[in-house]
Design a protein around this motif. Sequence first.
Motif, PDB file in Angstrom:
ATOM      1  N   ARG A  40       0.814  -1.210   0.000  1.00 33.65           N
ATOM      2  CA  ARG A  40       0.000   0.000   0.000  1.00 33.65           C
ATOM      3  C   ARG A  40       0.853   1.267   0.000  1.00 33.65           C
ATOM      4  O   ARG A  40       0.316   2.368  -0.114  1.00 33.65           O
ATOM      5  CB  ARG A  40      -0.918   0.005   1.230  1.00 33.65           C
ATOM      6  CG  ARG A  40      -1.977  -1.089   1.207  1.00 33.65           C
ATOM      7  CD  ARG A  40      -2.921  -0.975   2.378  1.00 33.65           C
ATOM      8  NE  ARG A  40      -3.932  -2.024   2.339  1.00 33.65           N
ATOM      9  CZ  ARG A  40      -4.918  -2.149   3.231  1.00 33.65           C
ATOM     10  NH1 ARG A  40      -4.993  -1.282   4.240  1.00 33.65           N
ATOM     11  NH2 ARG A  40      -5.797  -3.122   3.132  1.00 33.65           N
ATOM     12  N   GLU A  41       2.148   1.108   0.181  1.00 39.28           N
ATOM     13  CA  GLU A  41       3.069   2.237   0.145  1.00 39.28           C
ATOM     14  C   GLU A  41       3.719   2.288  -1.242  1.00 39.28           C
ATOM     15  O   GLU A  41       4.371   1.329  -1.660  1.00 39.28           O
ATOM     16  CB  GLU A  41       4.140   2.093   1.224  1.00 39.28           C
ATOM     17  CG  GLU A  41       3.576   2.082   2.644  1.00 39.28           C
ATOM     18  CD  GLU A  41       4.669   2.010   3.685  1.00 39.28           C
ATOM     19  OE1 GLU A  41       5.804   2.435   3.369  1.00 39.28           O
ATOM     20  OE2 GLU A  41       4.409   1.541   4.793  1.00 39.28           O
ATOM     21  N   PRO A  42       3.563   3.392  -1.961  1.00 36.01           N
ATOM     22  CA  PRO A  42       4.095   3.466  -3.329  1.00 36.01           C
ATOM     23  C   PRO A  42       5.589   3.192  -3.418  1.00 36.01           C
ATOM     24  O   PRO A  42       6.040   2.534  -4.361  1.00 36.01           O
ATOM     25  CB  PRO A  42       3.755   4.902  -3.747  1.00 36.01           C
ATOM     26  CG  PRO A  42       2.577   5.270  -2.920  1.00 36.01           C
ATOM     27  CD  PRO A  42       2.778   4.587  -1.599  1.00 36.01           C
ATOM     28  N   LEU A  98      13.032   6.456 -11.303  1.00 35.49           N
ATOM     29  CA  LEU A  98      12.391   7.761 -11.472  1.00 35.49           C
ATOM     30  C   LEU A  98      11.081   7.825 -10.693  1.00 35.49           C
ATOM     31  O   LEU A  98      10.771   8.847 -10.054  1.00 35.49           O
ATOM     32  CB  LEU A  98      12.147   8.029 -12.956  1.00 35.49           C
ATOM     33  CG  LEU A  98      11.463   9.356 -13.308  1.00 35.49           C
ATOM     34  CD1 LEU A  98      12.283  10.543 -12.817  1.00 35.49           C
ATOM     35  CD2 LEU A  98      11.237   9.452 -14.815  1.00 35.49           C
ATOM     36  N   ALA A  99      10.300   6.756 -10.731  1.00 32.11           N
ATOM     37  CA  ALA A  99       9.037   6.724  -9.984  1.00 32.11           C
ATOM     38  C   ALA A  99       9.292   6.841  -8.483  1.00 32.11           C
ATOM     39  O   ALA A  99       8.541   7.519  -7.763  1.00 32.11           O
ATOM     40  CB  ALA A  99       8.280   5.441 -10.304  1.00 32.11           C
ATOM     41  N   ILE A 100      10.345   6.194  -7.988  1.00 33.43           N
ATOM     42  CA  ILE A 100      10.680   6.302  -6.563  1.00 33.43           C
ATOM     43  C   ILE A 100      11.038   7.734  -6.204  1.00 33.43           C
ATOM     44  O   ILE A 100      10.588   8.267  -5.177  1.00 33.43           O
ATOM     45  CB  ILE A 100      11.851   5.346  -6.231  1.00 33.43           C
ATOM     46  CG1 ILE A 100      11.398   3.892  -6.349  1.00 33.43           C
ATOM     47  CG2 ILE A 100      12.394   5.616  -4.839  1.00 33.43           C
ATOM     48  CD1 ILE A 100      12.524   2.889  -6.236  1.00 33.43           C
ATOM     49  N   ALA A 101      11.837   8.392  -7.032  1.00 33.71           N
ATOM     50  CA  ALA A 101      12.232   9.779  -6.756  1.00 33.71           C
ATOM     51  C   ALA A 101      11.027  10.710  -6.751  1.00 33.71           C
ATOM     52  O   ALA A 101      10.901  11.587  -5.884  1.00 33.71           O
ATOM     53  CB  ALA A 101      13.264  10.234  -7.780  1.00 33.71           C
ATOM     54  N   THR A 119      -2.740   6.929  -4.152  1.00 36.37           N
ATOM     55  CA  THR A 119      -3.613   5.797  -3.818  1.00 36.37           C
ATOM     56  C   THR A 119      -3.039   4.515  -4.404  1.00 36.37           C
ATOM     57  O   THR A 119      -2.164   4.538  -5.284  1.00 36.37           O
ATOM     58  CB  THR A 119      -5.026   6.031  -4.355  1.00 36.37           C
ATOM     59  OG1 THR A 119      -4.964   6.139  -5.789  1.00 36.37           O
ATOM     60  CG2 THR A 119      -5.629   7.297  -3.766  1.00 36.37           C
ATOM     61  N   GLN A 120      -3.530   3.381  -3.926  1.00 31.50           N
ATOM     62  CA  GLN A 120      -3.032   2.091  -4.420  1.00 31.50           C
ATOM     63  C   GLN A 120      -3.349   1.910  -5.899  1.00 31.50           C
ATOM     64  O   GLN A 120      -2.542   1.375  -6.663  1.00 31.50           O
ATOM     65  CB  GLN A 120      -3.637   0.959  -3.592  1.00 31.50           C
ATOM     66  CG  GLN A 120      -2.950  -0.379  -3.802  1.00 31.50           C
ATOM     67  CD  GLN A 120      -3.419  -1.421  -2.813  1.00 31.50           C
ATOM     68  OE1 GLN A 120      -4.429  -1.243  -2.140  1.00 31.50           O
ATOM     69  NE2 GLN A 120      -2.704  -2.530  -2.719  1.00 31.50           N
ATOM     70  N   ARG A 121      -4.522   2.373  -6.313  1.00 29.45           N
ATOM     71  CA  ARG A 121      -4.913   2.246  -7.719  1.00 29.45           C
ATOM     72  C   ARG A 121      -3.976   3.063  -8.614  1.00 29.45           C
ATOM     73  O   ARG A 121      -3.522   2.578  -9.654  1.00 29.45           O
ATOM     74  CB  ARG A 121      -6.351   2.717  -7.889  1.00 29.45           C
ATOM     75  CG  ARG A 121      -6.872   2.668  -9.322  1.00 29.45           C
ATOM     76  CD  ARG A 121      -8.358   2.994  -9.364  1.00 29.45           C
ATOM     77  NE  ARG A 121      -8.843   3.074 -10.731  1.00 29.45           N
ATOM     78  CZ  ARG A 121      -8.833   4.183 -11.472  1.00 29.45           C
ATOM     79  NH1 ARG A 121      -8.358   5.307 -10.952  1.00 29.45           N
ATOM     80  NH2 ARG A 121      -9.291   4.167 -12.704  1.00 29.45           N
ATOM     81  N   ARG A 122      -3.664   4.288  -8.203  1.00 30.08           N
ATOM     82  CA  ARG A 122      -2.761   5.116  -9.009  1.00 30.08           C
ATOM     83  C   ARG A 122      -1.338   4.581  -8.997  1.00 30.08           C
ATOM     84  O   ARG A 122      -0.598   4.728  -9.983  1.00 30.08           O
ATOM     85  CB  ARG A 122      -2.801   6.551  -8.495  1.00 30.08           C
ATOM     86  CG  ARG A 122      -4.112   7.261  -8.782  1.00 30.08           C
ATOM     87  CD  ARG A 122      -4.110   8.678  -8.264  1.00 30.08           C
ATOM     88  NE  ARG A 122      -5.351   9.362  -8.608  1.00 30.08           N
ATOM     89  CZ  ARG A 122      -5.651  10.601  -8.224  1.00 30.08           C
ATOM     90  NH1 ARG A 122      -4.796  11.279  -7.466  1.00 30.08           N
ATOM     91  NH2 ARG A 122      -6.792  11.147  -8.579  1.00 30.08           N
ATOM     92  N   THR A 123      -0.957   3.959  -7.895  1.00 27.57           N
ATOM     93  CA  THR A 123       0.377   3.363  -7.842  1.00 27.57           C
ATOM     94  C   THR A 123       0.516   2.236  -8.855  1.00 27.57           C
ATOM     95  O   THR A 123       1.513   2.156  -9.594  1.00 27.57           O
ATOM     96  CB  THR A 123       0.657   2.828  -6.430  1.00 27.57           C
ATOM     97  OG1 THR A 123       0.589   3.901  -5.493  1.00 27.57           O
ATOM     98  CG2 THR A 123       2.034   2.190  -6.362  1.00 27.57           C
ATOM     99  N   TRP A 124      -0.493   1.346  -8.915  1.00 23.53           N
ATOM    100  CA  TRP A 124      -0.440   0.254  -9.889  1.00 23.53           C
ATOM    101  C   TRP A 124      -0.542   0.777 -11.314  1.00 23.53           C
ATOM    102  O   TRP A 124       0.072   0.211 -12.235  1.00 23.53           O
ATOM    103  CB  TRP A 124      -1.556  -0.749  -9.611  1.00 23.53           C
ATOM    104  CG  TRP A 124      -1.314  -1.551  -8.380  1.00 23.53           C
ATOM    105  CD1 TRP A 124      -1.979  -1.461  -7.192  1.00 23.53           C
ATOM    106  CD2 TRP A 124      -0.306  -2.556  -8.188  1.00 23.53           C
ATOM    107  NE1 TRP A 124      -1.462  -2.354  -6.281  1.00 23.53           N
ATOM    108  CE2 TRP A 124      -0.449  -3.042  -6.861  1.00 23.53           C
ATOM    109  CE3 TRP A 124       0.676  -3.105  -9.004  1.00 23.53           C
ATOM    110  CZ2 TRP A 124       0.384  -4.034  -6.339  1.00 23.53           C
ATOM    111  CZ3 TRP A 124       1.489  -4.093  -8.487  1.00 23.53           C
ATOM    112  CH2 TRP A 124       1.346  -4.546  -7.185  1.00 23.53           C
ATOM    113  N   MET A 125      -1.283   1.868 -11.498  1.00 27.36           N
ATOM    114  CA  MET A 125      -1.329   2.482 -12.831  1.00 27.36           C
ATOM    115  C   MET A 125       0.035   3.031 -13.218  1.00 27.36           C
ATOM    116  O   MET A 125       0.471   2.884 -14.372  1.00 27.36           O
ATOM    117  CB  MET A 125      -2.380   3.603 -12.854  1.00 27.36           C
ATOM    118  CG  MET A 125      -3.823   3.121 -12.853  1.00 27.36           C
ATOM    119  SD  MET A 125      -5.000   4.493 -12.869  1.00 27.36           S
ATOM    120  CE  MET A 125      -4.543   5.309 -14.401  1.00 27.36           C
TER     121      MET A 125
END
Length: 351
Positions: A40-42, A98-101, A119-125
Motif C-alpha cells: 500500500r506504500e508506493p 524515477l518513480a521512486i524519486a 492511492t493504491q490504484r494510481r500506484t499500480w497504474m
Amino acid sequence: MAEWSWVAYTVLEVFIAVACCLGNVLVVCAVCIGIRDSLREPTFCFLVSLAVADFLVGVAAVPLAVLLDGWVSVTPDLCLLLSCVVLVLTQASVLSLLAIAVDRYLRLHTPLRYKVLATQRRTWMALSVCWTLSCLLGFTPLFGWHNYSSLASDSNNKSSSPSVISPPCTFLSVISLPFMVYFNFLGCVMAPLLVMTLLYTRIFWSLQGRLKESGPQAQASLLREKRLACSLALVLILFAGCWIPLHLMNCLLLFQGPQAVTQGTLYTGILLSHANSAVNPVVYACRIPKIQQAYNQIWRRFIVWLNCCHGDKQVCRSTTGSRANHTETCGSGGKTLTKDHSHFRSSMLEV
C-alpha cells in the motif's frame, strides 16, 4: 580476447546471474511478505518493480549477453528481438528509479495531498505505465532504427547454400550505435538521471531546512525520511556508476571507431552494468531498516525449516508448542494481543 579471459568472463556472468536471482527474490519476498501493508506504500511497490527488473536481468539479460556474443546463429529478426530485451530491462530499472524519486518528492513537498494522490490504484497504474513505456522504448529498434542490413544481406546470400550456416548474432551487429548513444543513452538514461538528481537535491535541501526549524518529535520523523532518501539516492548513484561507463564506451566506439575500446574493457563494462542488479539487494539490507527486519524474519524461518528437514521434527513440534503455550499464558494484556495478531498474520501469509 584470450581463452582464459573468456572463461573468467563467463564464470563471473554466471555468478552475477545467480546473485541477481537469489538476492532479488529475497527482496520481493521481504517486501511482499515480511513488511505489513507494504504494497500500500508506493515506494515499496516501486522497489518491488526495480527488484523484478533486476531479477529478470539475472534470468534473461545475463544469459543473452553471453549468447549474443557470436555464440548463436539465428535470423537477424530474432537476433534483434533478443537484443532489445536487454534494453527493455534497463529502461524498466531507470523508470522505476524515477518513480521512486517522484514519490519521495511528492511525499515531502505535498504531505496534505499525498494520501489523496498516492492511492493504491494510481500506484499500480504508474507501474503499468513504467513497464509499458519501457517496452516501447526498448523495442524501438524493431520499428526501423536497427543496424542489421548487412547481416540480413549476408544471411540471404548464404541461405542459398545449405552447407553454410547463418552469420553469428552479436548485439552491435543489429543494434545501431547512433541509437545507443543519441536515443538510449542521452534520451532514455541521462535525461531521467538528471531529473532524479534535481529531485533528490530538492529533497535533501528541504529536509535540511526543516530539521533546523522543527522540534524534537518532528525531527525523529524527518531523520527517518532523510535516511530512506539517502538509501534510495545511493541506489541511484550505484546505477549511474555501473551503467554510465558502458554507455561512454559506446560513445567512443561511435566517434572513434572499434580501435578506441579493447574487447577486455568492453566486457568489463558489461560485467559492471550487470553487477548493479546484484548489488541493490545488499543496499536494501544495509540501509533500509524495514527490509533488514524482513530479511531477518525470512532467514529465521528458513533456518527453522532446515532444522525440520534434517530430522529435528521433535524440536519443531516443541518450539511450535511452546510458542502456542506462551501466547495462551500471556494473559489479556496488550502484548498478548500483539503476539496473537502477529501469529495469526504469519499463519495467514503461509496459507
